[in-house]
Design an enzyme around this catalytic site. Structure first.
Site, PDB file in Angstrom:
ATOM      1  N   ASP A  30      53.182  38.838  34.225  1.00 13.43           N
ATOM      2  CA  ASP A  30      52.885  40.268  34.283  1.00 13.43           C
ATOM      3  C   ASP A  30      51.562  40.566  33.569  1.00 13.43           C
ATOM      4  O   ASP A  30      51.152  39.826  32.676  1.00 13.43           O
ATOM      5  CB  ASP A  30      54.045  41.039  33.642  1.00 13.43           C
ATOM      6  CG  ASP A  30      54.040  42.511  34.016  1.00 13.43           C
ATOM      7  OD1 ASP A  30      53.389  42.877  35.016  1.00 13.43           O
ATOM      8  OD2 ASP A  30      54.703  43.298  33.305  1.00 13.43           O
ATOM      9  N   HIS A  47      44.679  39.732  39.860  1.00  8.95           N
ATOM     10  CA  HIS A  47      45.598  38.794  40.527  1.00  8.95           C
ATOM     11  C   HIS A  47      44.919  37.439  40.728  1.00  8.95           C
ATOM     12  O   HIS A  47      45.544  36.394  40.603  1.00  8.95           O
ATOM     13  CB  HIS A  47      46.081  39.358  41.864  1.00  8.95           C
ATOM     14  CG  HIS A  47      46.956  40.583  41.702  1.00  8.95           C
ATOM     15  ND1 HIS A  47      47.984  40.639  40.785  1.00  8.95           N
ATOM     16  CD2 HIS A  47      46.951  41.793  42.331  1.00  8.95           C
ATOM     17  CE1 HIS A  47      48.574  41.832  40.857  1.00  8.95           C
ATOM     18  NE2 HIS A  47      47.962  42.546  41.786  1.00  8.95           N
ATOM     19  N   LEU A 141      57.515  17.332  38.599  1.00  7.03           N
ATOM     20  CA  LEU A 141      57.816  18.724  38.235  1.00  7.03           C
ATOM     21  C   LEU A 141      58.332  19.510  39.439  1.00  7.03           C
ATOM     22  O   LEU A 141      57.730  19.483  40.517  1.00  7.03           O
ATOM     23  CB  LEU A 141      56.519  19.378  37.719  1.00  7.03           C
ATOM     24  CG  LEU A 141      56.574  20.884  37.434  1.00  7.03           C
ATOM     25  CD1 LEU A 141      57.400  21.177  36.190  1.00  7.03           C
ATOM     26  CD2 LEU A 141      55.160  21.453  37.268  1.00  7.03           C
TER      27      LEU A 141
HETATM   28  C1  IPE Z   1      57.720  41.985  37.660  1.00  3.68           C
HETATM   29  O1  IPE Z   1      56.550  42.647  37.333  1.00  3.68           O
HETATM   30  C2  IPE Z   1      57.536  41.268  38.955  1.00  3.68           C
HETATM   31  C3  IPE Z   1      56.607  40.132  38.922  1.00  3.68           C
HETATM   32  C4  IPE Z   1      56.033  39.652  37.872  1.00  3.68           C
HETATM   33  C5  IPE Z   1      56.369  39.513  40.195  1.00  3.68           C
HETATM   34  P1  IPE Z   1      56.340  44.184  37.685  1.00  3.68           P
HETATM   35  O2  IPE Z   1      55.027  44.565  37.103  1.00  3.68           O
HETATM   36  O3  IPE Z   1      56.534  44.431  39.119  1.00  3.68           O
HETATM   37  O4  IPE Z   1      57.549  44.857  36.884  1.00  3.68           O
HETATM   38  P2  IPE Z   1      57.788  46.344  36.389  1.00  3.68           P
HETATM   39  O5  IPE Z   1      57.613  47.240  37.575  1.00  3.68           O
HETATM   40  O6  IPE Z   1      56.787  46.658  35.326  1.00  3.68           O
HETATM   41  O7  IPE Z   1      59.178  46.327  35.841  1.00  3.68           O
HETATM   42  C1  IPE Z   2      51.252  40.774  38.076  1.00  2.00           C
HETATM   43  O1  IPE Z   2      50.951  41.780  37.202  1.00  2.00           O
HETATM   44  C2  IPE Z   2      52.635  40.792  38.580  1.00  2.00           C
HETATM   45  C3  IPE Z   2      52.774  41.000  40.025  1.00  2.00           C
HETATM   46  C4  IPE Z   2      53.659  41.824  40.502  1.00  2.00           C
HETATM   47  C5  IPE Z   2      51.953  40.241  40.960  1.00  2.00           C
HETATM   48  P1  IPE Z   2      50.932  43.310  37.597  1.00  2.00           P
HETATM   49  O2  IPE Z   2      50.235  43.512  38.894  1.00  2.00           O
HETATM   50  O3  IPE Z   2      52.309  43.880  37.524  1.00  2.00           O
HETATM   51  O4  IPE Z   2      50.045  43.887  36.422  1.00  2.00           O
HETATM   52  P2  IPE Z   2      50.292  45.198  35.562  1.00  2.00           P
HETATM   53  O5  IPE Z   2      51.705  45.120  35.050  1.00  2.00           O
HETATM   54  O6  IPE Z   2      50.090  46.358  36.471  1.00  2.00           O
HETATM   55  O7  IPE Z   2      49.290  45.125  34.463  1.00  2.00           O
HETATM   56 MG    MG Z   3      53.424  44.665  36.041  1.00  2.00          MG
END
Ligand code: IPE
Ligand code: IPE
Ligand code: MG
Length: 251
Positions: A30, A47, A141
């Site tokens: 995240d 990303h 892995l």
């Molecule tokens: C969780 O992250 C999903 C992934 C990392 C793929 P999100 O950014 O979507 O989660 P929320 O919305 O903050 O809970």
């Molecule tokens: C990557 O981080 C997780 C995915 C869902 C691909 P985010 O895109 O959720 O980044 P934040 O949470 O908005 O910073």
């Molecule tokens: Mg996020």
């Protein structure tokens, strides 16, 4: 192409990784968006940086002897994002697997997907299916990517499949139920350690069943900044924990 080193006991000791190594690590990747925002860049830039960080995490997981690495790449709820961001994410995934498959295969990595691929663009679906088939006999892995994954969806699908298989109530045990989950394709069933980057302290519908006895480590580092060193710190934190599984341990 890079052949990943396998660290010796002495090298692990130098890194401070001397305790009980987790067999299965799962990561909620995240913070890509926030990382990009802090740099006044579009979210897709974050990303991309996240994908680069992921490659290093895969390499280091191999080096320190992790058996299963599961990463949360796209949730069932992520379909709520703008189409442009979803498309950018899919393009990056295609690019990642296209570029990295030779290296992953050469390093004996076995690829798994957790989630329903049917909703994905054909190109991504085919690439993932090819990657799974090509690495199916690898014994290094296990690298599982959760794509269009949601735990509630996984549990509902399992319940449906159990009904379709005409199982009787007495047939249904925890073990049997687990066999109907996406994670059944991985030989080590439950994650020992779940790491979430970027400061949020929630599961966001990730591995609800499998996390029953996992240790959680939350770090404020955003995923693009999550270096192998930051990863090792999380593992060291795991090594300091006492896992009891409901028992009383002898003194
Ligand atoms: C969780 O992250 C999903 C992934 C990392 C793929 P999100 O950014 O979507 O989660 P929320 O919305 O903050 O809970
Ligand atoms: C990557 O981080 C997780 C995915 C869902 C691909 P985010 O895109 O959720 O980044 P934040 O949470 O908005 O910073
Ligand atoms: Mg996020």
């Amino acid at each position: 192409m890079k052949i990943y080193p396998k660290f010796t006991g002495a090298e692990l000791e130098k890194l401070g990784l001397t305790g009980n190594m987790p067999k299965h690590v799962a990561i909620i990747m995240d913070g890509n968006g926030r990382w990009a925002k802090a740099r006044h860049m579009p979210r897709s830039f974050g990303h991309r940086a996240g994908m680069e960080a992921l490659q290093e995490i895969v390499r280091s997981s191999h080096s320190i002897g992790i058996e299963v690495l599961t990463v949360y790449a796209f949730s069932t709820e992520n379909w709520r994002r703008p189409e442009s961001e979803i498309n950018a994410l899919f393009s990056l995934l295609v690019e990642y697997f296209y570029k990295e498959i030779d290296e992953l295969d050469a390093n004996n990595v076995k690829i798994h997907v957790l989630g329903d691929l049917s909703r994905f663009p054909a190109k991504l679906r085919e690439l993932m299916e090819t990657a799974i088939d090509r690495t199916a006999l690898n014994s290094g892995l296990n690298f599982a990517i959760a794509l269009n994954y949601g735990s509630r969806d996984e549990i509902v699908r399992a319940a449906r499949a159990i009904v379709q298989a005409n199982l009787t109530p007495d047939d249904i045990t925890e073990g049997i139920f687990s066999e109907y989950l996406y994670t059944n394709s991985i030989s080590v069933p439950d994650p020992d350690l779940i790491i979430r980057t970027a400061g949020e302290q929630r599961l966001s519908n990730f591995l609800l069943w499998q996390a029953a006895y996992s240790e959680f480590v939350f770090t404020n580092t955003t995923f693009p900044d999550f270096t192998p060193e930051a990863y090792y710190e999380c593992i060291k934190e795991f090594m300091r924990r006492t896992r009891r599984f409901g028992k009383v341990l002898p003194n």
